[in-house]
Scaffold this motif. Sequence first.
Motif, PDB file in Angstrom:
ATOM      1  N   PRO A   1     -15.642  12.988   2.707  1.00  0.00           N
ATOM      2  CA  PRO A   1     -14.610  14.021   2.587  1.00  0.00           C
ATOM      3  C   PRO A   1     -14.166  14.579   3.952  1.00  0.00           C
ATOM      4  O   PRO A   1     -12.980  14.842   4.156  1.00  0.00           O
ATOM      5  N   TYR A   2     -15.100  14.733   4.892  1.00  0.00           N
ATOM      6  CA  TYR A   2     -14.744  15.237   6.212  1.00  0.00           C
ATOM      7  C   TYR A   2     -13.832  14.245   6.930  1.00  0.00           C
ATOM      8  O   TYR A   2     -12.853  14.627   7.565  1.00  0.00           O
ATOM      9  N   LYS A   3     -14.140  12.962   6.804  1.00  0.00           N
ATOM     10  CA  LYS A   3     -13.318  11.923   7.416  1.00  0.00           C
ATOM     11  C   LYS A   3     -11.905  11.944   6.825  1.00  0.00           C
ATOM     12  O   LYS A   3     -10.919  11.826   7.544  1.00  0.00           O
ATOM     13  N   HIS A   4     -11.825  12.102   5.515  1.00  0.00           N
ATOM     14  CA  HIS A   4     -10.532  12.160   4.838  1.00  0.00           C
ATOM     15  C   HIS A   4      -9.741  13.400   5.264  1.00  0.00           C
ATOM     16  O   HIS A   4      -8.541  13.319   5.524  1.00  0.00           O
TER      17      HIS A   4
ATOM     18  N   ARG B   1      -5.287  15.582   9.005  1.00  0.00           N
ATOM     19  CA  ARG B   1      -4.888  16.373  10.176  1.00  0.00           C
ATOM     20  C   ARG B   1      -4.436  15.496  11.336  1.00  0.00           C
ATOM     21  O   ARG B   1      -4.015  15.996  12.360  1.00  0.00           O
ATOM     22  N   GLY B   2      -4.600  14.180  11.196  1.00  0.00           N
ATOM     23  CA  GLY B   2      -4.184  13.269  12.243  1.00  0.00           C
ATOM     24  C   GLY B   2      -5.276  12.952  13.248  1.00  0.00           C
ATOM     25  O   GLY B   2      -4.998  12.386  14.298  1.00  0.00           O
ATOM     26  N   MET B   3      -6.519  13.306  12.950  1.00  0.00           N
ATOM     27  CA  MET B   3      -7.630  13.042  13.857  1.00  0.00           C
ATOM     28  C   MET B   3      -8.492  11.922  13.284  1.00  0.00           C
ATOM     29  O   MET B   3      -8.678  11.829  12.077  1.00  0.00           O
ATOM     30  N   VAL B   4      -9.014  11.082  14.168  1.00  0.00           N
ATOM     31  CA  VAL B   4      -9.890   9.996  13.746  1.00  0.00           C
ATOM     32  C   VAL B   4     -11.320  10.377  14.101  1.00  0.00           C
ATOM     33  O   VAL B   4     -11.631  10.660  15.257  1.00  0.00           O
ATOM     34  N   VAL B   5     -12.190  10.434  13.099  1.00  0.00           N
ATOM     35  CA  VAL B   5     -13.607  10.734  13.312  1.00  0.00           C
ATOM     36  C   VAL B   5     -14.440   9.613  12.722  1.00  0.00           C
ATOM     37  O   VAL B   5     -14.025   8.944  11.779  1.00  0.00           O
TER      38      VAL B   5
END
Length: 141
Positions: free
Chosen positions: A94-97, A102-106
């Motif tokens: 869920p955090y990755k999604h 938001r446009g950030m890659v984690v």
Amino acid sequence: MLKGFKSFVMRGDIVTVAVGLIIALALSTLIKAFTDSVINPIIASLQGGRSMGLGWQLGRPGNQATYLDLGAFISAVIYFVIFMAVVFFFIVVPYKHLQARRGMVVFAEPGPLKTCPACLCEDLPAPARRCRYCGSDQELA
């Protein structure tokens, strides 16, 4: 000094980590109870008879200190696998999604790597111009 500490604590990263840690501790307690109450009795029943669990008695019979308890180890492995699966599917995914929205890659896969010809380290990013270990200049691919 207090103002700096307050801004450090209230950063989004710190709050996210704190919430994740609290959730992980709560899930850890729940999963530990599951493995102790459900998995351990199943593993102990595999030994059969009136044994203390799945394992061998190395010393005097009935001495808990000299009992090699493989069932407890198997239970700990199962606990670890369940815990990591829960953390991955309920926190990481869920955090990755959310960050992707938001446009950030984690938690992304690392980019292509190359080997330094001078010191033979194998973990240099492909676009690197200089080796981080020996400082030698690198050829651009």
